[in-house]
Enzyme design. Sequence first.
Site, short mmCIF file in Angstrom:
data_model
loop_
_atom_site.label_atom_id
_atom_site.label_comp_id
_atom_site.label_asym_id
_atom_site.label_seq_id
_atom_site.Cartn_x
_atom_site.Cartn_y
_atom_site.Cartn_z
N ASP A 63 1.01 -1.20 -0.16
CA ASP A 63 0.04 -0.14 0.11
C ASP A 63 0.72 1.24 -0.18
O ASP A 63 2.11 1.36 0.91
CB ASP A 63 -0.93 0.04 1.16
CG ASP A 63 -2.10 0.74 1.19
OD1 ASP A 63 -1.85 2.10 0.91
OD2 ASP A 63 -3.39 0.36 1.41
N THR A 129 -5.77 14.31 -13.17
CA THR A 129 -7.04 14.26 -13.98
C THR A 129 -7.62 15.58 -14.36
O THR A 129 -7.52 16.45 -13.54
CB THR A 129 -8.21 13.47 -13.19
OG1 THR A 129 -9.51 13.77 -13.98
CG2 THR A 129 -8.50 13.74 -11.83
N ASP A 130 -8.05 15.72 -15.44
CA ASP A 130 -8.93 16.81 -15.95
C ASP A 130 -9.85 17.44 -14.96
O ASP A 130 -10.41 18.34 -14.91
CB ASP A 130 -9.34 17.02 -17.31
CG ASP A 130 -10.36 16.08 -17.77
OD1 ASP A 130 -10.46 15.16 -16.88
OD2 ASP A 130 -10.68 15.89 -18.89
N GLU A 131 -10.45 16.40 -14.14
CA GLU A 131 -11.66 16.58 -13.54
C GLU A 131 -11.33 17.50 -12.33
O GLU A 131 -12.43 18.00 -11.58
CB GLU A 131 -12.11 15.26 -12.76
CG GLU A 131 -12.64 14.38 -13.97
CD GLU A 131 -13.34 13.05 -13.69
OE1 GLU A 131 -14.05 12.66 -12.56
OE2 GLU A 131 -13.22 12.07 -14.38
N TYR A 154 -13.78 11.66 -5.79
CA TYR A 154 -12.67 11.67 -6.46
C TYR A 154 -11.92 12.76 -6.85
O TYR A 154 -10.90 12.93 -6.59
CB TYR A 154 -13.25 10.71 -7.73
CG TYR A 154 -12.15 10.58 -8.71
CD1 TYR A 154 -11.11 9.77 -8.52
CD2 TYR A 154 -12.24 11.22 -10.01
CE1 TYR A 154 -10.19 9.79 -9.59
CE2 TYR A 154 -11.34 11.14 -11.03
CZ TYR A 154 -9.97 10.39 -10.81
OH TYR A 154 -9.25 10.13 -11.57
N LYS A 158 -8.21 13.98 -5.70
CA LYS A 158 -7.07 14.14 -6.56
C LYS A 158 -6.50 15.67 -6.61
O LYS A 158 -5.22 15.96 -6.84
CB LYS A 158 -7.38 13.58 -8.00
CG LYS A 158 -7.87 12.47 -8.32
CD LYS A 158 -6.75 11.49 -8.18
CE LYS A 158 -5.84 11.58 -9.42
NZ LYS A 158 -4.73 10.45 -9.11
P1 NAD Z 1 -7.41 1.93 -11.91
O1 NAD Z 1 -8.24 1.98 -10.93
O2 NAD Z 1 -7.58 1.04 -13.02
O3 NAD Z 1 -5.94 1.49 -11.07
C1 NAD Z 1 -5.51 2.05 -9.67
C2 NAD Z 1 -4.30 0.92 -9.18
O4 NAD Z 1 -4.13 1.48 -8.12
C3 NAD Z 1 -5.17 -0.41 -8.89
O5 NAD Z 1 -3.99 -1.40 -9.37
C4 NAD Z 1 -5.18 -0.49 -7.44
O6 NAD Z 1 -4.86 -1.90 -6.97
C5 NAD Z 1 -4.05 0.59 -7.17
N1 NAD Z 1 -4.09 1.14 -5.64
C6 NAD Z 1 -5.25 1.82 -5.24
N2 NAD Z 1 -4.89 2.05 -4.04
C7 NAD Z 1 -3.79 1.84 -3.72
C8 NAD Z 1 -3.21 1.92 -2.81
N3 NAD Z 1 -3.58 2.45 -1.42
N4 NAD Z 1 -1.61 1.65 -2.57
C9 NAD Z 1 -1.23 0.82 -3.79
N5 NAD Z 1 -1.72 0.78 -4.88
C10 NAD Z 1 -3.38 1.16 -4.77
O7 NAD Z 1 -7.16 3.54 -12.36
P2 NAD Z 1 -6.65 4.03 -13.50
O8 NAD Z 1 -7.82 4.32 -14.52
O9 NAD Z 1 -5.37 3.08 -14.20
O10 NAD Z 1 -5.94 5.48 -13.37
C11 NAD Z 1 -4.84 5.66 -12.69
C12 NAD Z 1 -4.32 7.11 -12.30
O11 NAD Z 1 -4.73 7.91 -13.56
C13 NAD Z 1 -5.27 7.52 -11.09
O12 NAD Z 1 -4.40 8.26 -10.54
C14 NAD Z 1 -6.34 8.15 -11.90
O13 NAD Z 1 -6.68 9.22 -10.97
C15 NAD Z 1 -5.65 8.80 -13.02
N6 NAD Z 1 -6.53 9.00 -14.30
C16 NAD Z 1 -7.36 8.32 -14.80
C17 NAD Z 1 -8.24 8.59 -15.99
C18 NAD Z 1 -9.01 7.51 -16.58
O14 NAD Z 1 -9.68 7.77 -17.68
N7 NAD Z 1 -8.96 6.16 -16.09
C19 NAD Z 1 -8.02 9.87 -16.49
C20 NAD Z 1 -6.84 10.70 -15.94
C21 NAD Z 1 -6.29 10.38 -14.70
P1 TYD Z 2 -16.65 7.21 -16.36
O1 TYD Z 2 -16.02 6.43 -17.22
O2 TYD Z 2 -17.21 6.92 -15.27
O3 TYD Z 2 -15.50 8.48 -16.20
P2 TYD Z 2 -15.76 9.99 -15.45
O4 TYD Z 2 -16.94 10.11 -15.06
O5 TYD Z 2 -14.41 10.10 -14.59
O6 TYD Z 2 -15.59 10.84 -16.85
O7 TYD Z 2 -18.00 8.15 -17.13
C1 TYD Z 2 -17.75 8.67 -18.54
C2 TYD Z 2 -19.08 9.27 -18.81
O8 TYD Z 2 -20.06 8.21 -18.96
C3 TYD Z 2 -19.64 10.45 -17.63
O9 TYD Z 2 -20.29 11.26 -18.30
C4 TYD Z 2 -20.69 9.30 -16.96
C5 TYD Z 2 -21.14 8.34 -18.03
N1 TYD Z 2 -21.36 6.84 -17.67
C6 TYD Z 2 -22.79 6.60 -17.81
O10 TYD Z 2 -23.72 7.25 -18.58
N2 TYD Z 2 -23.31 5.28 -17.56
C7 TYD Z 2 -22.24 4.59 -16.95
O11 TYD Z 2 -22.70 3.38 -16.33
C8 TYD Z 2 -21.03 5.09 -16.59
C9 TYD Z 2 -19.96 4.13 -15.55
C10 TYD Z 2 -20.62 6.08 -17.07
#
Ligand code: NAD
Ligand code: TYD
Length: 345
Positions: A63, A129-131, A154, A158
Amino acid sequence: MKILVTGGAGFIGSNFVRWVFERDGASLGSHRIVVLDALTYAGNLANLDGLEGNYDYRFVRGDIRDADLVSKLFKDEKIDAVINFAAESHVDRSILDPLAFVRTNIEGTQVLLNAAREAEVERYLQISTDEVYGSLGPTGRFTESSPLKPSSAYSASKTGADLLALAGYHTHGMHTMVSRCSNNYGPFQFPEKLIPLFITNAMADKPLPLYGDGKNVRSWLHVDDHSRAIMLILQKGRAGEVYNIGGAPESEKENVDVTHAILHQLGKPETLIKPVEDRLGHDRRYAVDYSKIKAELGWEPQVAFEDGLESTVRWYQQNESWWQQIKSGEYETFYEAYYGDRLRA
Ligand code: NAD
Ligand code: TYD
């Protein structure tokens, strides 16, 4: 360079590790990677299959909040750089259990920063993230100086992590950097996010729960484009800087259009779409101005959304056992808790 990749068993982290070893020709053979991952519900060792033994790679289960483990890892492994992907990453889960997001995303980030400073690590990249910028109206794009206005637990957690990483630069002169990316898609994405959820539900002839009017807009970026940006920032980014990463303007799509594209590719009927009650606090639109990273580091997206979606759909078709295994146990509990009433309404 010896890189500690936290969260490397998740979607983006595992794609990044694969990309470094298998695709990044320029640095092939020149990087060593240690993955640290707690293997939460979202972490999956199968995402890293085939790397052990073939590359200079090691997996450690742990962790990021475990200060002793993290400090020892920095010392034993002589880490040069850290990329912190580890996070609780799903907005809907942050509505159900916000504390888990505070613990990993905020506390975990500070534990890592403390250990990185103590070990005099050369570079620290916080994956964000852009969020953090909140929601846009119909026009405009987020720049690095847009106000921080996160709207979910979330994105709020972040944002806290970003600010802690930047505090490491301002207070202690660490070489910390933050990258803020738009929505990623590609192989190995946990089927709770929009694209993999809808692909896998449609493949199983299950309803696709589309929130609200389906017109929320996201800027989609293929995960390989994200990996390339991350490596550039890690190697050439300036200390204390934030870099936005995002999809091209043509990749800004309404959810309903993404849904139609998935169904079309799978040859499934639109009757599978099930409009459901909206997500609480649902951000309307994200769009990213990536001119800073383009000007400074020469990055821009290369994968067109239509091509990336096609290859992603194909990947889920060819890797059904990967996602079938995930869609049981804890996943079913979450799915029922979050979607059960919505789908029955
Ligand atoms: P994910 O949920 O697929 O993976 C997260 C990983 O982190 C997992 O393998 C989990 O086991 C590990 N993890 C969680 N808590 C932990 C802890 N306390 N210690 C060690 N490991 C831990 O997420 P993702 O989609 O691959 O996102 C990765 C990063 O990118 C995140 O920081 C997320 O905020 C950022 N991000 C994601 C997106 C997207 O579209 N998915 C976009 C922009 C930024
Ligand atoms: P998501 O993949 O959860 O990413 P984020 O909320 O971080 O942008 O969702 C992408 C978009 O899709 C968001 O506008 C929410 C919508 N969404 C649905 O309409 N139904 C769903 O079941 C999920 C998971 C997301």
